[in-house]
Design a protein around this motif. Structure first.
Motif, short mmCIF file in Angstrom:
data_model
loop_
_atom_site.label_atom_id
_atom_site.label_comp_id
_atom_site.label_asym_id
_atom_site.label_seq_id
_atom_site.Cartn_x
_atom_site.Cartn_y
_atom_site.Cartn_z
N THR A 88 -4.86 1.32 0.47
CA THR A 88 -5.42 0.89 -0.81
C THR A 88 -6.73 1.62 -1.05
OG1 THR A 88 -6.66 -0.92 0.18
CG2 THR A 88 -4.39 -1.39 -0.50
N PRO A 89 -7.19 1.68 -2.31
CA PRO A 89 -8.50 2.32 -2.59
C PRO A 89 -9.63 1.69 -1.80
CG PRO A 89 -7.27 2.00 -4.62
CD PRO A 89 -6.49 1.30 -3.55
N GLU A 90 -9.58 0.35 -1.65
CA GLU A 90 -10.64 -0.34 -0.90
C GLU A 90 -10.62 0.06 0.57
OE1 GLU A 90 -9.55 -2.36 -4.55
OE2 GLU A 90 -8.36 -1.82 -2.79
N LEU A 91 -9.40 0.15 1.13
CA LEU A 91 -9.27 0.52 2.54
C LEU A 91 -9.71 1.97 2.75
CD1 LEU A 91 -6.38 -0.50 4.86
CD2 LEU A 91 -7.14 1.88 4.83
N ALA A 92 -9.31 2.85 1.83
CA ALA A 92 -9.70 4.26 1.93
C ALA A 92 -11.21 4.42 1.91
CB ALA A 92 -9.05 5.06 0.80
N GLN A 93 -11.87 3.63 1.05
CA GLN A 93 -13.32 3.70 0.96
C GLN A 93 -13.97 3.17 2.23
OE1 GLN A 93 -14.93 1.57 -2.38
NE2 GLN A 93 -17.02 2.34 -2.08
N SER A 94 -13.43 2.08 2.76
CA SER A 94 -14.01 1.48 3.95
C SER A 94 -13.93 2.40 5.16
CB SER A 94 -13.30 0.15 4.27
OG SER A 94 -13.48 -0.77 3.22
N PHE A 95 -12.82 3.16 5.27
CA PHE A 95 -12.62 4.03 6.42
C PHE A 95 -13.01 5.48 6.13
CE2 PHE A 95 -10.32 0.41 7.85
CZ PHE A 95 -10.22 0.51 9.23
N GLY A 96 -13.55 5.73 4.93
CA GLY A 96 -13.98 7.07 4.60
C GLY A 96 -12.84 8.07 4.54
N LEU A 97 -11.67 7.63 4.04
CA LEU A 97 -10.50 8.49 3.97
C LEU A 97 -10.52 9.35 2.71
CD1 LEU A 97 -7.77 5.88 5.01
CD2 LEU A 97 -8.88 7.59 6.47
N ASP A 98 -10.04 10.58 2.84
CA ASP A 98 -9.96 11.48 1.70
C ASP A 98 -8.62 11.37 0.98
OD1 ASP A 98 -12.50 12.49 2.16
OD2 ASP A 98 -11.76 14.02 3.56
N VAL A 99 -7.72 10.53 1.48
CA VAL A 99 -6.40 10.37 0.87
C VAL A 99 -6.25 8.96 0.31
CG1 VAL A 99 -5.31 12.08 2.37
CG2 VAL A 99 -5.35 9.67 3.06
N ASN A 100 -5.41 8.82 -0.70
CA ASN A 100 -5.12 7.49 -1.27
C ASN A 100 -3.64 7.16 -1.14
OD1 ASN A 100 -4.09 9.29 -3.08
ND2 ASN A 100 -5.18 8.50 -4.87
N TYR A 101 -2.99 7.78 -0.16
CA TYR A 101 -1.58 7.50 0.10
C TYR A 101 -1.36 7.55 1.61
CZ TYR A 101 -1.15 12.54 0.96
OH TYR A 101 -1.31 13.82 1.44
N GLY A 102 -0.20 7.08 2.03
CA GLY A 102 0.14 7.11 3.44
C GLY A 102 0.38 5.73 4.01
N ALA A 103 0.57 5.67 5.33
CA ALA A 103 0.83 4.41 6.03
C ALA A 103 -0.32 4.14 6.99
CB ALA A 103 2.15 4.50 6.79
N PHE A 104 -1.03 3.04 6.75
CA PHE A 104 -2.18 2.67 7.59
C PHE A 104 -1.68 1.83 8.76
CE2 PHE A 104 -5.77 0.06 8.89
CZ PHE A 104 -6.79 1.01 8.95
N ILE A 105 -2.11 2.17 9.97
CA ILE A 105 -1.66 1.46 11.17
C ILE A 105 -2.65 0.34 11.51
CG2 ILE A 105 -1.13 1.66 13.63
CD1 ILE A 105 -0.37 4.54 13.17
N TYR A 106 -2.15 -0.91 11.48
CA TYR A 106 -2.97 -2.05 11.88
C TYR A 106 -2.95 -2.25 13.39
CZ TYR A 106 -2.66 -3.51 6.95
OH TYR A 106 -2.73 -3.56 5.59
N GLN A 107 -1.78 -2.01 13.98
CA GLN A 107 -1.60 -2.34 15.39
C GLN A 107 -0.51 -1.46 15.98
OE1 GLN A 107 -1.01 -6.53 16.07
NE2 GLN A 107 -0.11 -6.23 18.09
#
Length: 443
Positions: free
Chosen positions: A266-285
């Motif tokens: 999500t945009p919020e998650l990308a901002q929090s982790f400093g990601l340059d992408v707004n797509y993909g699969a984020f790994i929680y665990q």
């Protein structure tokens, strides 16, 4: 219409076709037509008629419990659909699982008018795919698979099927979107969206490109009363091909397991982790000792591509992994600690019992875990239920053991997911609570 316009249109259309076919001529001017292409590929699309008997379900709990008994009533049914011949020599036909579900008789009708009874070679409920076979005395025409990973929004599409039992019908459109998921149609969703007119009966039919290659199997529409409004969905050809190869090799789906839990970027998650992408699969665990763990994947990583193809969402990744077999080696492009890496992963399998090592949330607010070997009651343990959660509202409590969905016994989480996906109407969980069986009605 001005002849000059017709000529310009014919020149434009000619650039789209790679096959050698003479265009039609009107008044001495070339007019573009799909007729030569359709004549070539339409024999590979078949009409399917099914009949059988299904168990009767009602919304009344007492009737449902009667249904769950040994003398459950049945009701005869018949249905129509479509299919695609993918192997002319062996008579293999791809269609949707929901087209042939519970069918005792599957009748295949070719465009030539010849009819044959088909047998089921294999099926996959989670992806809604079934593989049939006929013994034809007539030469068959098969359709070749396109590489659906190369599709782009705006590519032309042609849908061929049997809407409303009218017989073979052809419509055209474009690819409206790719990687559609979250539609709650099936367990594995990574659909091609098209505006080609698709209606009831088109299920299992072909979605092709302008080279006459199969790019998808038409499976669902979004529209009131089952009518076309220009929003239809198809299972990508690559996913179909991978599943078909498993059915032919093993007689079943031996689904590969990566061993992660995750979600969307999500945009919020990308901002929090400093990601340059707004797509993909984020790994929680990452599940310990899983394929992902052995390959070096970590919580906080973002998977952006698989085998060189970009991944737009976690659902798309899940669908692609779910169509690959255990033991398959894949390449993942990953953003790990702000560094882009390419990792090679060998997928695990259900036999590795990876899912049992880490609790998995299926019902919102409930944490589940497979029962241990030697436990008296085999099933899925409810090890925690959050207060005021959906799971609590349904009636689940800590200590429950889910042993069946309707009349289908489940011994682990994968079987539970499959049984829930197959249950299309009223769903009842058979639970052991304090060593006594009870039922919880989900809908």
């Amino acid at each position: 219409m001005p002849l000059r316009f017709l000529f310009l249109m014919s020149m434009l259309c000619a650039s789209l076709f790679s096959y050698a076919a003479l265009p039609l001529t009107v008044g001495g001017d070339n007019v573009p037509s799909l007729a030569p292409l359709i004549k070539k590929v339409s024999p590979a699309v078949v009409d399917i008629s099914v009949s059988g008997a299904s168990k009767v379900l009602t919304k009344d709990a007492k009737d449902l419990l009667k249904f769950l008994g040994p003398n459950a009533p049945t009701q005869a049914f018949s249905g129509l659909g479509s299919g695609v011949i993918v192997d002319a020599e062996k008579g293999y036909i791809i269609t949707n699982y929901h087209v042939i579900k519970n069918a005792n008789s599957i009748l295949i009708k070719l465009i030539s008018g010849h009819q044959y009874q088909a047998k089921v070679v294999g099926q996959d409920i989670q992806s809604d795919i079934a593989l049939l076979q006929i013994d034809s005395k007539q030469p068959l025409v098969a359709m070749t698979f396109a590489n659906s990973d190369k599709l782009q929004v705006g590519d032309f599409t042609i849908a061929i099927g049997n809407p409303f039992g009218l017989g073979q019908t052809v419509t055209s459109g474009i690819v409206s979107a790719l990687g559609r998921s979250g539609l709650n149609l099936q367990n594995l969703e990574n659909y091609i969206q098209t505006d080609a007119a698709i209606n009831s009966g088109n299920s299992g039919g072909a979605l092709i490109n302008l080279q006459g290659q199969l790019i998808g199997i038409n499976t669902a529409i979004l529209g009131p009363n089952g009518g076309n409004i220009g929003i239809a969905f198809a299972i990508p050809a690559n996913m179909v091909k991978n599943l078909m190869q498993q059915l032919l090799e093993f007689g079943e789906i031996r689904r590969g397991i990566l061993g992660i839990k995750g979600g969307e970027v999500t945009p919020e998650l990308a901002q929090s982790f400093g990601l340059d992408v707004n797509y993909g699969a984020f790994i929680y665990q990452v599940t310990p000792d899983s394929a992902a763990d052995k390959a070096g994947l970590k919580a906080g990583d973002v998977i952006t591509a698989i085998n060189g193809t970009n991944i737009k969402s976690f659902a798309a990744l899940r669908a692609k992994i779910g169509s690959l077999s255990a033991g398959k080696e894949i390449s993942l492009k990953v953003i790990q600690e702000e560094e882009v890496k390419t990792l090679t992963v060998t997928l695990g399998g259900e036999g590795d019992n990876l899912q049992a090592k880490t609790p998995v949330i299926i019902f919102e607010g409930a944490t589940l875990k497979d029962t241990d070997e030697g436990q008296v009651t085999a099933g899925v343990n409810v090890i925690n239920v959050e207060k005021e959660s959906e799971a609590e509202r349904l009636g689940l409590i800590k200590g429950d053991v889910i042993i069946a969905v309707n009349r289908t016994q489940v011994k682990n989480q994968q079987q539970l997911i499959t049984a829930l996906a197959e249950s299309k109407m009223v769903t009842a969980l058979n639970i052991m609570r304090n060593n006594r069986p009870i039922y919880i009605i989900l809908n």
